[in-house]
Design a protein around this motif. Structure first.
Motif, PDB file in Angstrom:
ATOM      1  N   ILE A  81       0.836  -1.199   0.000  1.00 46.03           N
ATOM      2  CA  ILE A  81       0.000   0.000   0.000  1.00 46.03           C
ATOM      3  C   ILE A  81       0.873   1.253   0.000  1.00 46.03           C
ATOM      4  CG2 ILE A  81      -1.599   1.386   1.395  1.00 46.03           C
ATOM      5  CD1 ILE A  81      -2.817  -1.313   2.351  1.00 46.03           C
ATOM      6  N   LEU A  82       1.844   1.297   0.901  1.00 47.68           N
ATOM      7  CA  LEU A  82       2.703   2.472   1.008  1.00 47.68           C
ATOM      8  C   LEU A  82       3.502   2.700  -0.273  1.00 47.68           C
ATOM      9  CD1 LEU A  82       3.949   2.054   4.692  1.00 47.68           C
ATOM     10  CD2 LEU A  82       2.100   3.519   3.842  1.00 47.68           C
ATOM     11  N   SER A  83       4.012   1.639  -0.869  1.00 45.02           N
ATOM     12  CA  SER A  83       4.761   1.756  -2.128  1.00 45.02           C
ATOM     13  C   SER A  83       3.879   2.268  -3.255  1.00 45.02           C
ATOM     14  CB  SER A  83       5.355   0.402  -2.533  1.00 45.02           C
ATOM     15  OG  SER A  83       6.306  -0.018  -1.607  1.00 45.02           O
ATOM     16  N   TYR A  84       2.671   1.745  -3.348  1.00 40.87           N
ATOM     17  CA  TYR A  84       1.745   2.166  -4.405  1.00 40.87           C
ATOM     18  C   TYR A  84       1.396   3.650  -4.256  1.00 40.87           C
ATOM     19  CZ  TYR A  84      -2.016   1.634  -7.828  1.00 40.87           C
ATOM     20  OH  TYR A  84      -2.812   1.742  -8.943  1.00 40.87           O
ATOM     21  N   CYS A  85       1.160   4.076  -3.013  1.00 41.31           N
ATOM     22  CA  CYS A  85       0.859   5.495  -2.762  1.00 41.31           C
ATOM     23  C   CYS A  85       2.025   6.388  -3.159  1.00 41.31           C
ATOM     24  CB  CYS A  85       0.520   5.713  -1.289  1.00 41.31           C
ATOM     25  SG  CYS A  85      -1.044   5.004  -0.772  1.00 41.31           S
ATOM     26  N   GLN A  86       3.243   5.969  -2.854  1.00 40.87           N
ATOM     27  CA  GLN A  86       4.432   6.752  -3.207  1.00 40.87           C
ATOM     28  C   GLN A  86       4.598   6.846  -4.715  1.00 40.87           C
ATOM     29  OE1 GLN A  86       7.421   4.622  -1.013  1.00 40.87           O
ATOM     30  NE2 GLN A  86       6.966   5.682   0.905  1.00 40.87           N
ATOM     31  N   ILE A  87       4.330   5.760  -5.420  1.00 41.44           N
ATOM     32  CA  ILE A  87       4.455   5.743  -6.878  1.00 41.44           C
ATOM     33  C   ILE A  87       3.435   6.677  -7.522  1.00 41.44           C
ATOM     34  CG2 ILE A  87       4.073   4.298  -8.928  1.00 41.44           C
ATOM     35  CD1 ILE A  87       5.282   1.956  -7.255  1.00 41.44           C
ATOM     36  N   LYS A  88       2.223   6.689  -7.009  1.00 42.07           N
ATOM     37  CA  LYS A  88       1.138   7.482  -7.600  1.00 42.07           C
ATOM     38  C   LYS A  88       1.159   8.957  -7.189  1.00 42.07           C
ATOM     39  CE  LYS A  88      -1.027   4.343  -9.948  1.00 42.07           C
ATOM     40  NZ  LYS A  88      -1.245   4.471 -11.384  1.00 42.07           N
ATOM     41  N   HIS A  89       1.915   9.307  -6.146  1.00 43.64           N
ATOM     42  CA  HIS A  89       1.971  10.681  -5.656  1.00 43.64           C
ATOM     43  C   HIS A  89       2.433  11.621  -6.773  1.00 43.64           C
ATOM     44  CE1 HIS A  89       2.186  13.648  -2.428  1.00 43.64           C
ATOM     45  NE2 HIS A  89       3.257  14.112  -3.030  1.00 43.64           N
ATOM     46  N   PRO A  90       1.866  12.780  -6.998  1.00 48.87           N
ATOM     47  CA  PRO A  90       0.989  13.562  -6.130  1.00 48.87           C
ATOM     48  C   PRO A  90      -0.499  13.302  -6.354  1.00 48.87           C
ATOM     49  CG  PRO A  90       1.632  14.926  -7.958  1.00 48.87           C
ATOM     50  CD  PRO A  90       2.310  13.580  -8.145  1.00 48.87           C
ATOM     51  N   GLU A  91      -0.844  12.316  -7.171  1.00 52.53           N
ATOM     52  CA  GLU A  91      -2.256  11.994  -7.351  1.00 52.53           C
ATOM     53  C   GLU A  91      -2.711  11.036  -6.259  1.00 52.53           C
ATOM     54  OE1 GLU A  91      -2.680  10.534 -11.339  1.00 52.53           O
ATOM     55  OE2 GLU A  91      -2.961  12.572 -12.101  1.00 52.53           O
ATOM     56  N   GLU A  92      -4.015  11.021  -6.010  1.00 59.51           N
ATOM     57  CA  GLU A  92      -4.576  10.025  -5.101  1.00 59.51           C
ATOM     58  C   GLU A  92      -4.519   8.676  -5.794  1.00 59.51           C
ATOM     59  OE1 GLU A  92      -8.310  10.522  -3.168  1.00 59.51           O
ATOM     60  OE2 GLU A  92      -7.895  12.583  -2.590  1.00 59.51           O
ATOM     61  N   CYS A  93      -4.609   7.629  -4.996  1.00 63.52           N
ATOM     62  CA  CYS A  93      -4.688   6.281  -5.548  1.00 63.52           C
ATOM     63  C   CYS A  93      -5.766   5.517  -4.792  1.00 63.52           C
ATOM     64  CB  CYS A  93      -3.345   5.569  -5.464  1.00 63.52           C
ATOM     65  SG  CYS A  93      -2.815   5.190  -3.797  1.00 63.52           S
ATOM     66  N   VAL A  94      -6.228   4.438  -5.390  1.00 61.38           N
ATOM     67  CA  VAL A  94      -7.254   3.613  -4.762  1.00 61.38           C
ATOM     68  C   VAL A  94      -6.940   2.142  -5.019  1.00 61.38           C
ATOM     69  CG1 VAL A  94      -8.818   3.761  -6.752  1.00 61.38           C
ATOM     70  CG2 VAL A  94      -9.749   3.260  -4.483  1.00 61.38           C
ATOM     71  N   LEU A  95      -7.128   1.328  -3.988  1.00 59.95           N
ATOM     72  CA  LEU A  95      -6.937  -0.117  -4.063  1.00 59.95           C
ATOM     73  C   LEU A  95      -8.081  -0.802  -3.317  1.00 59.95           C
ATOM     74  CD1 LEU A  95      -3.158  -0.191  -3.107  1.00 59.95           C
ATOM     75  CD2 LEU A  95      -4.080  -0.805  -5.350  1.00 59.95           C
ATOM     76  N   ILE A  96      -8.383  -2.025  -3.700  1.00 56.06           N
ATOM     77  CA  ILE A  96      -9.401  -2.806  -3.005  1.00 56.06           C
ATOM     78  C   ILE A  96      -8.704  -3.748  -2.031  1.00 56.06           C
ATOM     79  CG2 ILE A  96     -11.249  -4.495  -3.285  1.00 56.06           C
ATOM     80  CD1 ILE A  96     -11.661  -3.303  -6.100  1.00 56.06           C
ATOM     81  N   LEU A  97      -9.212  -3.815  -0.818  1.00 58.79           N
ATOM     82  CA  LEU A  97      -8.678  -4.701   0.214  1.00 58.79           C
ATOM     83  C   LEU A  97      -9.363  -6.059   0.125  1.00 58.79           C
ATOM     84  CD1 LEU A  97      -8.876  -2.166   3.181  1.00 58.79           C
ATOM     85  CD2 LEU A  97      -6.823  -2.802   1.904  1.00 58.79           C
ATOM     86  N   LYS A  98      -8.562  -7.119   0.142  1.00 57.27           N
ATOM     87  CA  LYS A  98      -9.094  -8.484   0.132  1.00 57.27           C
ATOM     88  C   LYS A  98      -8.749  -9.165   1.447  1.00 57.27           C
ATOM     89  CE  LYS A  98      -9.252 -11.098  -3.345  1.00 57.27           C
ATOM     90  NZ  LYS A  98      -9.111 -11.966  -4.490  1.00 57.27           N
ATOM     91  N   GLY A  99      -9.660  -9.952   1.950  1.00 53.33           N
ATOM     92  CA  GLY A  99      -9.407 -10.673   3.189  1.00 53.33           C
ATOM     93  C   GLY A  99     -10.664 -11.345   3.689  1.00 53.33           C
ATOM     94  N   LYS A 100     -10.820 -11.355   5.009  1.00 53.29           N
ATOM     95  CA  LYS A 100     -12.003 -11.968   5.613  1.00 53.29           C
ATOM     96  C   LYS A 100     -12.313 -11.263   6.927  1.00 53.29           C
ATOM     97  CE  LYS A 100      -8.924 -15.637   6.981  1.00 53.29           C
ATOM     98  NZ  LYS A 100      -8.526 -16.975   6.667  1.00 53.29           N
ATOM     99  N   SER A 101     -13.538 -11.434   7.370  1.00 55.04           N
ATOM    100  CA  SER A 101     -13.980 -10.798   8.603  1.00 55.04           C
ATOM    101  C   SER A 101     -14.694 -11.826   9.464  1.00 55.04           C
ATOM    102  CB  SER A 101     -14.926  -9.638   8.288  1.00 55.04           C
ATOM    103  OG  SER A 101     -15.448  -9.088   9.470  1.00 55.04           O
ATOM    104  N   LYS A 102     -14.362 -11.803  10.751  1.00 55.04           N
ATOM    105  CA  LYS A 102     -15.027 -12.703  11.688  1.00 55.04           C
ATOM    106  C   LYS A 102     -15.093 -12.022  13.043  1.00 55.04           C
ATOM    107  CE  LYS A 102     -15.120 -17.439  13.253  1.00 55.04           C
ATOM    108  NZ  LYS A 102     -14.548 -18.774  13.136  1.00 55.04           N
TER     109      LYS A 102
END
Length: 137
Positions: free
Chosen positions: A27-48
């Motif tokens: 996440i941090l790497s992707y944000c740094q690469i896309k800066h100064p624009e915003e970026c968006v990613l989808i989180l995958k996982g599970k909830s219990k």
């Protein structure tokens, strides 16, 4: 009336977001690469029981980004029960979710990352804009 409460009473859980370290680093790497624009990613996982575990990320198809916005058309996402929320960056300003962020809430949790995108610059929120405890595992 008592039977209704017994059958449909929902237990309140204190939510917690657990991010794997490799996911945080991505996440941090992707944000740094896309800066100064915003970026968006989808989180995958599970909830219990209120604990949301994130173990993967997806770059949404046809995402659109700019200096003050990031989004994607959810209609192009394949059906996947492992989507638990989104993460997006705030290149300028605070990490708190904006009204637009809350109106476009997706999943169980929204994560914002503010510049300069270090480990302490990531925050989790529920759909009401309340802070959720964030744990790195």
């Amino acid at each position: 009336m008592v039977l209704y409460r017994v059958l449909f009473k929902k237990k309140k859980f204190e939510r917690q977001l657990s991010l794997q370290k490799k996911v945080l680093d991505s996440i941090l790497s992707y944000c740094q690469i896309k800066h100064p624009e915003e970026c968006v990613l989808i989180l995958k996982g599970k909830s219990k029981h209120g604990n949301i575990l994130v173990d993967g990320l997806v770059i949404p198809p046809f995402d659109y980004v700019g200096h003050t916005f990031a989004g994607f058309p959810s209609s192009f996402l394949p059906f996947d029960m492992s989507y638990v929320g989104i993460v997006h960056s705030h290149p300028t300003g605070p990490a708190e979710p904006s009204l637009t962020d809350l109106q476009n809430f997706f999943g169980l949790v929204s994560v914002t990352v503010k510049s300069p995108y270090n480990d302490e610059d990531i925050f989790a929120w529920d759909s009401s804009g309340n802070s959720i405890k964030l744990v790195i595992i």
